[in-house]
Write a protein that holds these residues in place. Sequence first.
Motif, PDB file in Angstrom:
ATOM      1  N   SER B  32      46.726  35.319  57.039  1.00 29.41           N
ATOM      2  CA  SER B  32      48.141  35.200  56.712  1.00 29.41           C
ATOM      3  C   SER B  32      48.474  33.776  56.282  1.00 29.41           C
ATOM      4  CB  SER B  32      48.970  35.597  57.935  1.00 29.41           C
ATOM      5  OG  SER B  32      50.294  35.214  57.762  1.00 29.41           O
ATOM      6  N   ARG B  38      52.034  33.035  55.100  1.00 33.41           N
ATOM      7  CA  ARG B  38      52.537  33.154  56.478  1.00 33.41           C
ATOM      8  C   ARG B  38      53.422  34.374  56.675  1.00 33.41           C
ATOM      9  NH1 ARG B  38      53.962  26.887  57.957  1.00 33.41           N
ATOM     10  NH2 ARG B  38      52.004  26.065  57.142  1.00 33.41           N
ATOM     11  N   ARG B  39      53.113  35.443  55.980  1.00 33.01           N
ATOM     12  CA  ARG B  39      53.873  36.666  56.221  1.00 33.01           C
ATOM     13  C   ARG B  39      53.321  37.367  57.451  1.00 33.01           C
ATOM     14  NH1 ARG B  39      54.233  37.886  50.404  1.00 33.01           N
ATOM     15  NH2 ARG B  39      56.061  36.728  49.727  1.00 33.01           N
ATOM     16  N   PRO B  42      49.923  40.833  57.372  1.00 35.80           N
ATOM     17  CA  PRO B  42      48.464  40.764  57.583  1.00 35.80           C
ATOM     18  C   PRO B  42      48.098  40.700  59.058  1.00 35.80           C
ATOM     19  CG  PRO B  42      49.151  39.181  55.932  1.00 35.80           C
ATOM     20  CD  PRO B  42      50.386  39.664  56.616  1.00 35.80           C
TER      21      PRO B  42
END
Lengths: 113, 75
Positions: B32, B38-39, B42
């Motif tokens: 991620s 940085r979502r 994942p």
Amino acid sequence: MAARIWPLVKLATKVTIAGGAVYVAFDSGLLGSSEQGSEALEKAKAAVPPALEEWMKYFGLEAQRPTIPRIEFSPVNSWNAGVRWTISSLSDAPTRVSEYTSQGLEYIKDLVK
Amino acid sequence: MSEKELGKKWDRCLADGVTKLGTGLGLGIVFSVLFFKRRTWPIMLFSGAGLGMAYSNCQNDLRSQYLLHRKKKEQ
């Protein structure tokens, strides 16, 4: 020239790091069967105290590592004891209820007399 | 299968579940941060995959007692 290569370098670095992480996870048996997983856990448990000591020495904290107190408490035994108590109370309940009822009735009869 | 063996199998299942969930979480965070800005998805995907692997291992482990294994068949 450098401006064109830089994104490629960044991508290559990221792929290397991610690939390395996946390889380490695979190699240490974390992604295998349950036996391999428990072996890896045992290795990790064995490796933690020396690593912790080394880190404390590095930071100059020569203080005694706080030993985890051995708590003489078994949740399994407590749970089993609780289950046994519950079931025996449930099996005694009808008898006790009728006893208390008859005692209560006797008491009321005495009051009424 | 004796009760002791069954208990050990369940212990292994739980330990394996925790290990694989942790591994999935770790790899999910790595991917991620590196690739997906940085979502959260994942991380959820990899953790779920880890749990699924643990479930599959557990299922095989508990079923193995009722299957005919190759070594015995060759005898």
